[in-house]
Design a protein around this motif. Sequence first.
Motif, PDB file in Angstrom:
ATOM      1  N   THR A   7       1.001  -0.560   0.408  1.00  0.00           N
ATOM      2  CA  THR A   7       0.048  -0.067  -0.128  1.00  0.00           C
ATOM      3  C   THR A   7       0.331   1.622  -0.239  1.00  0.00           C
ATOM      4  O   THR A   7       0.063   1.976  -0.601  1.00  0.00           O
ATOM      5  CB  THR A   7      -0.763   0.100   1.334  1.00  0.00           C
ATOM      6  N   LEU A   8       2.237   1.227   0.585  1.00  0.00           N
ATOM      7  CA  LEU A   8       3.245   2.295   1.139  1.00  0.00           C
ATOM      8  C   LEU A   8       3.350   3.125  -0.646  1.00  0.00           C
ATOM      9  O   LEU A   8       3.405   4.094  -1.124  1.00  0.00           O
ATOM     10  CB  LEU A   8       4.214   2.137   2.060  1.00  0.00           C
ATOM     11  N   ALA A   9       3.796   1.529  -1.293  1.00  0.00           N
ATOM     12  CA  ALA A   9       4.968   1.502  -2.353  1.00  0.00           C
ATOM     13  C   ALA A   9       3.487   1.872  -3.579  1.00  0.00           C
ATOM     14  O   ALA A   9       3.371   2.928  -4.478  1.00  0.00           O
ATOM     15  CB  ALA A   9       4.900  -0.040  -3.495  1.00  0.00           C
ATOM     16  N   LEU A  10       2.162   1.607  -3.932  1.00  0.00           N
ATOM     17  CA  LEU A  10       1.530   1.925  -4.619  1.00  0.00           C
ATOM     18  C   LEU A  10       1.088   3.463  -4.578  1.00  0.00           C
ATOM     19  O   LEU A  10       1.357   4.694  -5.328  1.00  0.00           O
ATOM     20  CB  LEU A  10      -0.071   1.161  -4.450  1.00  0.00           C
ATOM     21  N   VAL A  11       0.838   4.193  -2.999  1.00  0.00           N
ATOM     22  CA  VAL A  11       0.337   5.062  -2.536  1.00  0.00           C
ATOM     23  C   VAL A  11       1.778   6.277  -3.225  1.00  0.00           C
ATOM     24  O   VAL A  11       1.289   6.956  -3.540  1.00  0.00           O
ATOM     25  CB  VAL A  11       0.381   5.346  -1.466  1.00  0.00           C
ATOM     26  N   TRP A  75     -10.418   1.026   9.312  1.00  0.00           N
ATOM     27  CA  TRP A  75     -12.011   2.043   8.728  1.00  0.00           C
ATOM     28  C   TRP A  75     -11.187   2.937   8.085  1.00  0.00           C
ATOM     29  O   TRP A  75     -12.336   3.574   7.388  1.00  0.00           O
ATOM     30  CB  TRP A  75     -12.696   2.318  10.376  1.00  0.00           C
ATOM     31  N   ILE A  76     -10.295   4.480   7.949  1.00  0.00           N
ATOM     32  CA  ILE A  76      -9.842   5.268   7.820  1.00  0.00           C
ATOM     33  C   ILE A  76      -9.838   4.936   6.263  1.00  0.00           C
ATOM     34  O   ILE A  76      -9.768   5.278   5.202  1.00  0.00           O
ATOM     35  CB  ILE A  76      -8.915   5.518   8.423  1.00  0.00           C
ATOM     36  N   GLU A  77      -8.857   3.326   6.332  1.00  0.00           N
ATOM     37  CA  GLU A  77      -8.536   3.272   4.422  1.00  0.00           C
ATOM     38  C   GLU A  77     -10.122   2.658   3.725  1.00  0.00           C
ATOM     39  O   GLU A  77     -10.146   3.515   2.856  1.00  0.00           O
ATOM     40  CB  GLU A  77      -7.781   2.402   5.296  1.00  0.00           C
ATOM     41  N   LEU A  78     -10.900   2.377   4.626  1.00  0.00           N
ATOM     42  CA  LEU A  78     -11.950   1.481   3.867  1.00  0.00           C
ATOM     43  C   LEU A  78     -13.278   2.967   3.928  1.00  0.00           C
ATOM     44  O   LEU A  78     -13.285   2.803   2.111  1.00  0.00           O
ATOM     45  CB  LEU A  78     -13.134   0.840   4.256  1.00  0.00           C
ATOM     46  N   VAL A  79     -12.904   3.992   4.746  1.00  0.00           N
ATOM     47  CA  VAL A  79     -13.644   5.225   4.125  1.00  0.00           C
ATOM     48  C   VAL A  79     -13.161   5.683   2.731  1.00  0.00           C
ATOM     49  O   VAL A  79     -13.811   6.023   2.150  1.00  0.00           O
ATOM     50  CB  VAL A  79     -13.863   5.863   5.170  1.00  0.00           C
ATOM     51  N   VAL A 202      -5.916   2.918  -6.342  1.00  0.00           N
ATOM     52  CA  VAL A 202      -5.755   2.877  -5.304  1.00  0.00           C
ATOM     53  C   VAL A 202      -7.310   2.654  -4.275  1.00  0.00           C
ATOM     54  O   VAL A 202      -7.092   2.077  -2.664  1.00  0.00           O
ATOM     55  CB  VAL A 202      -5.423   4.462  -4.865  1.00  0.00           C
ATOM     56  N   SER A 203      -8.175   3.405  -4.478  1.00  0.00           N
ATOM     57  CA  SER A 203      -9.395   2.447  -4.272  1.00  0.00           C
ATOM     58  C   SER A 203      -9.982   1.399  -4.193  1.00  0.00           C
ATOM     59  O   SER A 203     -10.541   1.154  -2.883  1.00  0.00           O
ATOM     60  CB  SER A 203     -11.036   2.849  -4.705  1.00  0.00           C
ATOM     61  N   VAL A 204      -9.730   1.172  -5.076  1.00  0.00           N
ATOM     62  CA  VAL A 204      -9.740  -1.041  -4.478  1.00  0.00           C
ATOM     63  C   VAL A 204      -8.936  -1.013  -3.474  1.00  0.00           C
ATOM     64  O   VAL A 204      -8.968  -1.898  -2.789  1.00  0.00           O
ATOM     65  CB  VAL A 204      -9.858  -1.082  -6.676  1.00  0.00           C
ATOM     66  N   VAL A 205      -7.474  -0.724  -3.547  1.00  0.00           N
ATOM     67  CA  VAL A 205      -6.573  -1.377  -3.259  1.00  0.00           C
ATOM     68  C   VAL A 205      -7.025  -1.151  -1.835  1.00  0.00           C
ATOM     69  O   VAL A 205      -6.794  -2.255  -0.058  1.00  0.00           O
ATOM     70  CB  VAL A 205      -5.126  -0.676  -3.125  1.00  0.00           C
ATOM     71  N   LYS A 209      -8.404  -4.393   1.165  1.00  0.00           N
ATOM     72  CA  LYS A 209      -7.304  -3.705   2.795  1.00  0.00           C
ATOM     73  C   LYS A 209      -8.093  -3.364   4.201  1.00  0.00           C
ATOM     74  O   LYS A 209      -8.052  -4.172   4.953  1.00  0.00           O
ATOM     75  CB  LYS A 209      -6.259  -3.166   2.140  1.00  0.00           C
ATOM     76  N   GLY A 210      -9.062  -2.004   3.953  1.00  0.00           N
ATOM     77  CA  GLY A 210      -9.758  -1.667   5.161  1.00  0.00           C
ATOM     78  C   GLY A 210     -10.565  -2.693   5.198  1.00  0.00           C
ATOM     79  O   GLY A 210     -10.579  -3.081   6.553  1.00  0.00           O
ATOM     80  N   GLY A 211     -11.406  -3.540   4.467  1.00  0.00           N
ATOM     81  CA  GLY A 211     -12.598  -3.891   4.366  1.00  0.00           C
ATOM     82  C   GLY A 211     -12.430  -5.465   5.399  1.00  0.00           C
ATOM     83  O   GLY A 211     -13.200  -5.492   6.036  1.00  0.00           O
ATOM     84  N   SER A 212     -10.591  -5.599   4.531  1.00  0.00           N
ATOM     85  CA  SER A 212     -10.781  -7.278   5.122  1.00  0.00           C
ATOM     86  C   SER A 212     -10.386  -7.405   6.691  1.00  0.00           C
ATOM     87  O   SER A 212      -9.851  -8.168   7.135  1.00  0.00           O
ATOM     88  CB  SER A 212      -9.707  -7.866   4.393  1.00  0.00           C
TER      89      SER A 212
END
Length: 214
Positions: A7-11, A75-79, A202-205, A209-212
């Motif tokens: 995630t860090l690399a993708l961002v 939760w932050i990532e999901l939102v 990014v939104s998909v990741v 990731k957040g939901g799981s």
Amino acid sequence: MTGHALTLALVGLVVMVWPWSVLPAFLLAATERGAAKSAAYAVGYVAALAIVMVLAATLLPPGPRARATGHLVAWIELVIGIALALFVLVLWIRQRRREEVTPKWLRGLDRIGIVAAFVLGLWVPNYMLVTVAVAELTLLGLHGVEAVLVAVVWVGVATLGVVTPLLVLARSGARAAAVQQAWRTWLVEHSSAIIYVVLGLVSVVLVVKGGSAI
């Protein structure tokens, strides 16, 4: 740890190609005293990202204390992921029938000076994405020099887009002006498509990731 590193690399890659950060660098390079303006802009941009990421690497708690906030981060990532997906959808609905033009505020870059270019560099980073990067950096569980090195590498990757005009000017010689004008035209024409692709990824990741993790 692999998920946080990914995630860090993708961002970082998204920040690197973020059109509304990269486009001003190319537009500035195409103006009078373009090299100096583009350099000032890049310095401001690099400084903004470096300060945020290095402070996060040195001041925020790594390891178990950071992981204690993992549920909140999820939760932050999901939102944020859902918000990005909705943002892309709204952009697509509003812009699919519009002719691509350079925004007025970007056309105004032709008139700004070197100091203003530096300040613009401080202002334009996508700090919402930087916030995600900070959260992922703390969750990697790195300490001291290792954390700072990762932060520095991330900043280096994330700022490749804004320093590209300087590299092009340095290597193109007499053809620099023509090359920059061609890149400027391409970026303006394709800026929306770039946003759709990178924000969609990014939104998909973030959603997955957040939901799981909740």
